[in-house]
Design an enzyme around this catalytic site. Structure first.
Site, mmCIF file in Angstrom:
data_model
loop_
_atom_site.group_PDB
_atom_site.id
_atom_site.type_symbol
_atom_site.label_atom_id
_atom_site.label_comp_id
_atom_site.label_asym_id
_atom_site.label_seq_id
_atom_site.Cartn_x
_atom_site.Cartn_y
_atom_site.Cartn_z
ATOM 1 N N ILE A 47 0.815 -1.214 0.000
ATOM 2 C CA ILE A 47 0.000 0.000 0.000
ATOM 3 C C ILE A 47 0.845 1.259 0.000
ATOM 4 C CG2 ILE A 47 -1.971 -1.098 1.123
ATOM 5 C CD1 ILE A 47 -0.990 -0.006 3.773
ATOM 6 N N GLY A 48 2.151 1.132 0.033
ATOM 7 C CA GLY A 48 3.001 2.315 0.025
ATOM 8 C C GLY A 48 4.456 1.936 -0.089
ATOM 9 N N LYS A 49 5.263 2.927 -0.444
ATOM 10 C CA LYS A 49 6.700 2.708 -0.574
ATOM 11 C C LYS A 49 7.412 4.012 -0.285
ATOM 12 C CE LYS A 49 10.308 1.056 -3.718
ATOM 13 N NZ LYS A 49 10.618 0.558 -5.063
ATOM 14 N N ASN A 103 11.522 5.671 1.513
ATOM 15 C CA ASN A 103 12.924 5.371 1.747
ATOM 16 C C ASN A 103 13.113 4.481 2.967
ATOM 17 O OD1 ASN A 103 14.316 6.899 -0.361
ATOM 18 N ND2 ASN A 103 13.330 8.650 0.581
ATOM 19 N N PHE A 104 12.135 4.478 3.877
ATOM 20 C CA PHE A 104 12.219 3.570 5.007
ATOM 21 C C PHE A 104 12.038 2.131 4.555
ATOM 22 C CE2 PHE A 104 11.813 2.022 9.205
ATOM 23 C CZ PHE A 104 10.791 1.084 9.174
ATOM 24 N N GLY A 105 11.268 1.909 3.542
ATOM 25 C CA GLY A 105 10.985 0.578 3.054
ATOM 26 C C GLY A 105 9.594 0.528 2.465
ATOM 27 N N GLU A 106 9.090 -0.670 2.296
ATOM 28 C CA GLU A 106 7.765 -0.851 1.727
ATOM 29 C C GLU A 106 6.745 -1.083 2.833
ATOM 30 O OE1 GLU A 106 8.815 -2.670 -2.654
ATOM 31 O OE2 GLU A 106 8.435 -4.062 -1.005
ATOM 32 N N LYS A 147 5.408 -2.075 8.154
ATOM 33 C CA LYS A 147 6.528 -1.396 7.504
ATOM 34 C C LYS A 147 7.765 -2.275 7.645
ATOM 35 C CE LYS A 147 4.939 3.330 8.341
ATOM 36 N NZ LYS A 147 5.310 4.655 8.881
ATOM 37 N N ASP A 159 9.092 16.489 11.478
ATOM 38 C CA ASP A 159 8.825 16.133 10.080
ATOM 39 C C ASP A 159 7.327 16.217 9.780
ATOM 40 O OD1 ASP A 159 9.615 15.389 7.507
ATOM 41 O OD2 ASP A 159 9.285 13.270 7.894
#
Length: 690
Positions: free
Chosen positions: A397-399, A401-404, A418, A514
């Site tokens: 459902i998302g991607k 820089n932390f990962g998928e 995550k 952030d």
């Protein structure tokens, strides 16, 4: 028998201590001890290198100036259209101005920056404002600056018309490296020039020599031509990262910087200096599990000692008949049955030991219950270790820089999973990962994303949080199929403000650092929850989530690497208010490195929305005030939002980001004067974070 009782009591007490140590050690194993003393907040260091490379280009322009700085070297030249770099690693014997022959230069090879941290600082050039005071805009691709300086005179050899405070290109700068960083950690250096280079179009190239502490660090030859008739119009470009041995560098204070220009001329507004260094090596402290020593109770063998020996020899006299007397043995001090006194001691010792055990276990149980309670919210289990075999991974459902991010099912509930990529795992990432998990698992609020658990066994390192079906606020604002009313915006912003207030009210204070619409998640009932406050420092390593990136939401004081308070989050909240009012990207089309300079140094802000409730628009402007003390607190933002009347205002349409920055310069003047015109009577207190 008393000795037996004493040994028995000591044995029971040691066993109780063993139980307590096992409980304490179990807690320690969840988070290794070498991670418990990690720093809470790290300074923000801005790496302009990757952004500045993308802005390199060559332009042509005419110039009426044919002179150059008399202090610059004229011994190096290059053919038209060529570009080269060289570095010097030896010492310089010059006491005044640095001098280096071009014959001693050796070709430099850029170094990789993988795994390196960066710290940046800037030197500024001023004094040329009067020459271009009538300029209001620049050609496409150029930025506008009110101040600059040039390395040549308006009229050749006329010092009275010298452009600004060039001063032979010499400036002083403070060391930007974090405290406790050593020279051995520094690997490379790069420079970012904001200005116009190549003013003499008749020349074939421009040679730039960069000096630190009178030692030549880098030589850059480029065949670029920019607009030089007015230094207020400039572009920004940067060098690649080259090896730097830090010779003569003052790591604890001020350093001398100088740029020399030869073959051609240039104007400059700022020059950025970025140092690249290795992260400190952290040696993990092993967790020591105490081994209890149990002393066995000695076996006491009773000894029967008679007090008298009966006589067996008959005693005779001449006048009496000899007889054999019956021996009378003395009673032994030990018998098969315990005496009443011994039984009394045993009962007393057993009662005391049992009471101590009950008290200790009751204390441990009550302490656990008290520590786990959170007043006003439904109690759930603390985030704990999760067996990944219990999680059923679904669609992605998302991607980032932390990962998928995957939609998963854990114990019958939908969760967001995550996963940290295996190639991204190193000691620093794991250290930060542990610290942020400890932070998130203790937070409970209806408007803060719920942390459920984590897996810390490589390579399946992941965290589980509650699943938010509607996704991020950013995706909702940019979805043309979704109609957004002002009443819905008011409701969502009130939810976000409550979540941020909870973080700011924690002990110690938690600063998000952030905040942006990407990190506000929405559930099926349109309730907004603050997310990614724990993993923000991990996900920001080289990350930009939009064409503009995180700097678009970052406060000016953070961009300038100054001390900041919770008012930095208030500024980011103001940008989110602007996004909701316009359904646009802030500073759309402007590269992040230009946003950093324009917002942090020039006071640029997004254009004020022309439609919306007046109180909402005024709150937005107050949150974006340059002076942090003039910004409202999040509690004041919540109070104002709750009082806003939204009736009579139409739905907010989706905009296509066209010309949303055309009024930036005009809007900047208005924002810069906010504190003088509207908020002179406000002075909010700050909690300063060093």
């Amino acid at each position: 028998m008393k000795v037996q009782i004493v040994f028995f009591s000591i044995t029971v007490f040691i066993f109780v201590l063993f139980l307590l140590s096992v409980e304490s050690n179990t807690k320690i194993k969840i988070v290794p001890s070498f991670l418990e003393n990690s720093n809470e907040i790290e300074d923000l260091y801005i790496n302009l290198d990757s952004d500045s490379k993308s802005s390199e280009h060559t332009t042509s322009s005419s110039s009426s100036s044919n002179s150059k700085n008399k202090g610059d070297s004229s011994s190096s030249s290059s053919n038209s259209g060529s570009s080269s770099n060289s570095i010097i690693s030896g010492d310089s014997n010059s006491k005044d101005a640095p001098t280096t022959s071009s014959d001693s230069l050796s070709p430099a090879t850029p170094i990789p920056t993988d795994g390196l941290l960066s710290a940046s600082t800037y030197v500024t050039f001023t004094g040329g404002k009067v020459l271009c005071e009538n300029i209001t805009f620049c050609p496409n691709g150029y930025m506008y600056s009110s101040d600059y300086a040039c390395n040549y005179d308006i009229v050749q050899n006329d010092p009275a018309t010298h452009r600004g405070d060039w001063n032979d290109g010499i400036k002083m700068f403070e060391d930007p490296l974090p405290k406790n960083t050593t020279i051995d950690q520094v690997e490379g250096i790069s420079f970012t020039i904001s200005g116009a280079v190549g003013c003499q179009v008749t020349s074939s190239a421009t040679t730039l020599e960069f000096y630190i502490q009178d030692l030549l660090v880098l030589t850059n030859t480029t065949s670029r031509y920019d607009i030089c008739t007015c230094g207020s119009c400039y572009v920004t470009f940067g060098t690649e990262v080259y090896k730097y041995n830090m010779l003569g560098y003052n790591i604890t204070g001020e350093n001398k910087f100088q740029i020399q220009v030869s073959v051609n001329s240039m104007c400059a507004t700022t020059i950025g200096i970025t140092l690249y260094y290795k992260p400190p090596t952290i040696t993990p402290t092993p967790t020591i599990t105490p081994t209890p020593t149990i002393t066995p109770t000695p076996t006491i063998t009773p000894t029967v000692t008679p007090t008298a020996t009966p006589s067996t020899t008959p005693s005779t006299t001449p006048t009496t008949t000899p007889s054999t007397p019956t021996p009378t043995p003395t009673k032994s001090p030990y018998s098969g049955a315990l005496s009443p006194q011994v039984k009394k001691y045993i009962i007393i010792a057993s009662s005391i030991t049992g009471g101590l055990l009950i008290s200790i276990f009751s204390f441990v149980f009550i302490r656990k219950r008290l520590n786990s309670k959170r007043s006003g919210y439904t109690q759930i289990k603390d985030g704990k270790d999760i067996d990944t075999q219990q999680i059923k991974i679904g669609v992605r459902i998302g991607k980032g820089n932390f990962g998928e991010v995957y939609l998963g099912t854990w114990r019958g509930s939908q969760v967001a999973v995550k996963k940290l990529p295996a190639h991204n795992i190193n000691e620093n990432i794991l250290k930060e990962f542990h610290r942020e998990i400890n932070l998130m698992k203790n937070l409970r609020h209806p408007n803060v994303i719920q942390f459920l658990g984590s897996c810390l066994i490589s390579p399946d390192i992941c965290i589980c949080t509650e699943y938010m079906p509607r996704g991020s606020l950013y995706s909702i604002l940019h979805n043309e199929k979704i109609k957004i009313s002002w009443s819905l915006v008011k409701r969502m912003m009130i939810d976000a403000a409550k979540g941020i207030i909870y973080l700011h009210g924690s002990t110690p204070v938690i600063l998000h650092r952030d905040l942006k619409s990407h990190n506000l998640l929405v559930d099926e009932n349109w309730k907004v929850k603050v997310a990614d406050f724990g993993l923000s420092t991990i996900e920001q390593q080289g990350a930009t989530m939009t064409a503009c990136g995180t700097p678009c939401w970052t406060s000016p004081e953070v961009l300038r690497s100054q001390r900041y308070t919770e008012k930095a989050d208030v500024y980011s909240f103001g940008i989110i208010l602007w996004e909701c009012a316009t359904r646009q990207d802030p500073y759309f089309g402007i590269p992040p490195f230009q946003v950093i300079f324009a917002v942090g140094r020039e006071g640029m802000r997004p254009p004020t929305p022309k439609y919306g409730p007046p109180k909402y628009i005024q709150l937005l402007k107050d949150c974006l005030n340059e002076n942090p003390s003039q910004r409202p607190t999040m509690e004041q933002c919540l109070e104002i939002l709750e009082s806003i009347e939204t009736k009579g205002f139409d739905d907010i349409p989706v905009n296509n980001n066209n010309n949303n920055n055309s009024n930036n310069n005009e809007n900047n003047n208005e924002n810069n004067n906010n504190s003088d015109n509207n908020n002179n009577d406000i002075n909010y207190s700050n909690r300063v974070i060093n």
